[in-house]
Motif scaffolding. Sequence first.
Motif, PDB file in Angstrom:
ATOM      1  N   UNK A   1      10.488  14.190   1.243  1.00 59.34           N
ATOM      2  CA  UNK A   1       9.646  13.144   1.810  1.00 59.34           C
ATOM      3  C   UNK A   1      10.204  11.762   1.492  1.00 59.34           C
TER       4      UNK A   1
ATOM      5  N   UNK B   1       0.831  -1.199   0.000  1.00 56.63           N
ATOM      6  CA  UNK B   1       0.000   0.000   0.000  1.00 56.63           C
ATOM      7  C   UNK B   1       0.865   1.249   0.000  1.00 56.63           C
ATOM      8  N   UNK B   2       1.926   1.248   0.828  1.00 58.75           N
ATOM      9  CA  UNK B   2       2.827   2.401   0.867  1.00 58.75           C
ATOM     10  C   UNK B   2       3.480   2.625  -0.488  1.00 58.75           C
TER      11      UNK B   2
ATOM     12  N   UNK C   1       4.383  10.761  -9.097  1.00 58.21           N
ATOM     13  CA  UNK C   1       3.720  11.118 -10.349  1.00 58.21           C
ATOM     14  C   UNK C   1       3.114  12.510 -10.274  1.00 58.21           C
ATOM     15  N   UNK C   2       2.559  12.868  -9.095  1.00 55.62           N
ATOM     16  CA  UNK C   2       1.887  14.155  -8.976  1.00 55.62           C
ATOM     17  C   UNK C   2       2.850  15.306  -8.742  1.00 55.62           C
ATOM     18  N   UNK C   3       3.916  15.068  -7.963  1.00 56.99           N
ATOM     19  CA  UNK C   3       4.743  16.195  -7.531  1.00 56.99           C
ATOM     20  C   UNK C   3       6.073  16.276  -8.268  1.00 56.99           C
TER      21      UNK C   3
ATOM     22  N   UNK D   1       2.280   7.333  -6.432  1.00 56.28           N
ATOM     23  CA  UNK D   1       1.360   8.417  -6.780  1.00 56.28           C
ATOM     24  C   UNK D   1       1.951   9.764  -6.427  1.00 56.28           C
ATOM     25  N   UNK D   2       2.619   9.840  -5.267  1.00 55.52           N
ATOM     26  CA  UNK D   2       3.229  11.098  -4.845  1.00 55.52           C
ATOM     27  C   UNK D   2       4.228  11.584  -5.878  1.00 55.52           C
TER      28      UNK D   2
ATOM     29  N   UNK E   1       2.273   2.014  -3.456  1.00 58.08           N
ATOM     30  CA  UNK E   1       1.290   2.648  -4.334  1.00 58.08           C
ATOM     31  C   UNK E   1       1.180   4.128  -4.013  1.00 58.08           C
ATOM     32  N   UNK E   2       1.156   4.440  -2.711  1.00 58.25           N
ATOM     33  CA  UNK E   2       1.003   5.835  -2.292  1.00 58.25           C
ATOM     34  C   UNK E   2       2.197   6.673  -2.718  1.00 58.25           C
ATOM     35  N   UNK E   3       3.418   6.163  -2.495  1.00 57.26           N
ATOM     36  CA  UNK E   3       4.595   6.951  -2.845  1.00 57.26           C
ATOM     37  C   UNK E   3       4.775   7.072  -4.342  1.00 57.26           C
TER      38      UNK E   3
END
Lengths: 259, 322
Positions: free
Chosen positions: B180, B91-92, B101-103, B98-99, B94-96
């Motif tokens: 981060x 899960x982590x 890709x967005x930032x 996404x982070x 996937x979250x990172x």
Amino acid sequence: MSLAAEAFVSQMAAAEPWPENATLYQPLKEDQILLSDSASSFAVQAYLRMCGLPVQVVCRANAEYMSPSGKIPFIHVGNQVVSELGPIVQFSKAKGHSLSDGLDDVQRAEMKAYMELVNNMLLTAELFVQWCDETTVSQITRCRYGKPYSWPLNLILAYQKQWEVRRKMNAIGWGGKTVEQVYEDVSQCCQALSQRLGTQPFFFGKHPTELDALVFGHLFTILTTQLTNTELMDRVKSYSNLLSFCRRIEQTYFDSKDS
Amino acid sequence: MAAPDELFCWEGDWGLPSVSTDCLVVLAYAQFAGAPLKVRKICNPWRSPSGSLPAFRTSQKETLSRTSDIIIHLRKQKFNADYDLSAKEGADSLAFISLMEEKLRPALIYAFWIEPKNYVDVTRRWFAEHMPFPLNFFLPGRMQSQQLEKLRLLQGDERLEAGEELEKELFRDATECMDLLSQRLGSQKFFFGDSPSSLDAYVFGHLAPILRCKLPNGKLQQHLRSLDNLTNFCSNILLLYFPRDGRDGCSQKSPPQPEAGDFDNVPNKRRKQLLSALVALGAMLSYALLTGIVSIQHIQQEALEEPPDPEDIRSHEEEGDG
């Protein structure tokens, strides 16, 4: 928001306390608002209620155009207008209200990452389902989006928005996906959130943070919105801890305070 | 035995196996998972099966373009670098991802394709030098407009233009993202223990070009260099999994700049200039001699004591021409 504008807003925000007459603007609830906008609006409402900040929800047909960034929802506080959850969190922080102060650095990194996960997957999936799935577009989205306007403006605006969203999907690589694949992505995202939540009441222990508000906004909307089929709703329902999480937040922050 | 899967990707430079982030992610994941891939490094996207790079041709002749699709396909073939991860670590991941890709991705696009000095001096030059004729004339420009369009759509602003304010905003998000990631990595070798996973592949793919490519406007690189654990992370992966490319990059530093920095990097420039000047002079002289504009006379010794008659000279010329 640009850096200079943000710094200015923070400075102005710090000067005054949160007033009683703060308002939140969103499109008409009954027949205009769409899935993604409703999710963002609920997220902001949940966040403000978690902070204990009073806000009135006002529905306007042209809310999208009133918003400074073009996105829903936006709040009107004192003589400032701030839109989207991110800037609103910063704004309330400048006024001294924050939910994530108690987190350490690693937790804050995780919180930011999971918020991006929700934006990247859930919000994009909602946009995809409502604008790129032909059945949904023709049966629901097009007539809802153009409701306040007369013919032919309602059609023109709806097609324009659809074209814009389709271009964005192509740019981020979702253009070639099928609806089934999007549902799979939603399941994957929910699984990740469910794993992270585990058996805790909130994502970071006993106190809610902006991540809880954001997740609540999206999941609650998916669970309560009627679409052409119940596929999306079923995918979310299969994670029981997420269901009880939504129920808990709704009961704690929305039921008791609603008139 | 079915033919192995083929991966078409951009060529590498500056010590990296490939210059493109997506290609690096797939290459890194394939190395981590031990997938036997036939890697074809090309510089002509029109030769790839899907028209863009990276392109992955499976043994069933199916073509995949998205990095997430390629990784899912490799996982289905039992090449899974995330096998040992717990559910929470997955899960982590996937979250990172996404982070990033967005930032981080918008800032990368800006730094390499939109920032004027970087684009003209480095990116466009690299692609124009490496692409075959006649693509090198129009394809880099087309790629740039595509990237600008993508950035505009990602940021949600149709009228986005290169500028200091946009740069500050994007780089601020990117530096925050790198901080981060650095906090999450801490002092570990990889993000989840001792063996690398797909998150490590994504982080490597995004950070390696920033670290290795020397850009005129190098604010991202400066910030990345200040985060030691991320720098070591990238160098470690290059050393362990891409030793050949890493060695080439180390021995060949960025090309030595000639004294006049604006000159094109043409070898033996002075010699060529001198040769061209000599050839031109020789051609002009021989033309002049042959048509009689200039003539060489043999002046007798006696005639030197008195000034020569113009008539004498003319008659000598006629004799000379005849």
